[in-house]
Design an enzyme around this catalytic site. Structure first.
Site, PDB file in Angstrom:
ATOM      1  CB  CYS A 240      17.252  26.133  76.498  1.00 22.36           C
ATOM      2  SG  CYS A 240      17.229  24.182  76.802  1.00 22.36           S
ATOM      3  NE  ARG A 245      20.414  25.851  79.214  1.00 26.71           N
ATOM      4  CZ  ARG A 245      21.223  26.677  78.438  1.00 26.71           C
ATOM      5  NH1 ARG A 245      21.839  27.545  79.255  1.00 26.71           N
ATOM      6  NH2 ARG A 245      21.513  26.596  77.300  1.00 26.71           N
TER       7      ARG A 245
END
Length: 282
Positions: A240, A245
């Site tokens: 990410c 994430r």
């Protein structure tokens, strides 16, 4: 104590083990939580709070703590090699990032509270502002890192254009398309170039979770990842902007879908977007 069958702890199990001395519950204060605002406003009873960067990174390098430093930190926090650690985060991805970091650093008994504070509160379970007393230090024996969970940019670069690994980009649509280098609503900084790693498939991490921050059903998760070509027989790399994430994707793939060939490119876009001479796709 009956441990959960995978690394995802449900709220019922957690509530039954709030007073279990063998369990350490930790809230991770993520970005924009420098003052631990959410924790101070109300947290799951018994949870302590760790600031994500100070707790999970090396003091100087952009890296994770050495085995010796990791052992020192865990022991000082009252965590032994046999302690069952449960994380949740504000936001949700930071608890999973902490789970991934402890797994990478060699602590196997680590879990994630499904839905974090959101699901807990939505179910009418108690929140508190009471901060637990400091833990008594214990011994923690240094353990080896699990290097199979991580990949560096050199390997990612060397494999561009090959069928595997499948690259999954967990950022927002605006970051993936190259409109921004940080998500909407945040300062647009963190890399000098805009775009994505060539060939990466987009799987925004929010697609994998419900509005209450719990994970979607396994069948839906499988449909989403297989639609990006990430089937269980293939090598998969997730990334990410800073890898928080990406760890949510990793968790869903490994713990909920049973994938065994998944790694994190933890340098992610803050590294790739600042490297000289690497290709970028928009």
């Amino acid at each position: 104590m009956t441990a959960p069958h995978n690394a995802l702890v449900d709220t019922t199990w957690m509530e039954a083990h709030l007073d279990d001395p063998r369990v350490k519950l930790i809230e991770i204060a993520g970005m924009s939580q420098e003052q631990m605002q959410a924790y101070k406003a109300g947290h799951v009873p018994g949870a302590v709070c760790w600031p994500w960067k100070e707790a999970l990174w090396d003091d100087h390098m952009r890296d994770f703590p050495s085995p010796e430093d990791f052992a020192r930190r865990m022991g000082a926090a009252g965590i032994s090699n046999d302690t069952l650690v449960v994380f949740y985060g504000e936001g949700v991805q930071f608890g999973i990032y902490a789970w991934w970091t402890l797994k990478y650093c060699g602590h196997d008994k680590v879990f994630v509270l499904d839905g974090a504070r959101d699901l807990w509160a939505n179910q009418g379970r108690k929140l508190t502002t009471v901060v637990p007393p400091p833990a008594l230090p214990v011994q923690y024996k240094p353990v080896a890192r699990n290097e199979s969970m991580r990949v560096g940019y050199q390997e990612v670069l060397a494999n561009l254009g090959k069928p595997e690994p499948v690259l999954l980009d967990g950022r927002t649509p605006e970051e993936y398309s190259g409109e921004r280098v940080n998500g909407p609503g945040s300062p647009d900084h963190g890399a000098l170039r805009y775009g994505r790693i060539p060939g990466a498939k987009h799987l925004y991490f929010e697609e994998l979770i419900n509005p209450d921050r719990s994970f979607k059903p396994v069948a839906e998760l499988r449909r989403l990842v297989e639609a990006r070509g990430a089937t269980a027989d293939k090598d998969v790399v997730t990334y990410c902007r800073m890898s928080h994430r990406a760890t949510l994707l990793y968790f869903a793939l490994t713990e909920l879908l049973g994938y065994r060939k998944v790694r994190i490119y933890d340098g992610s876009w803050t590294e790739w977007g600042n490297l000289v001479g690497v290709p970028v796709e928009r």
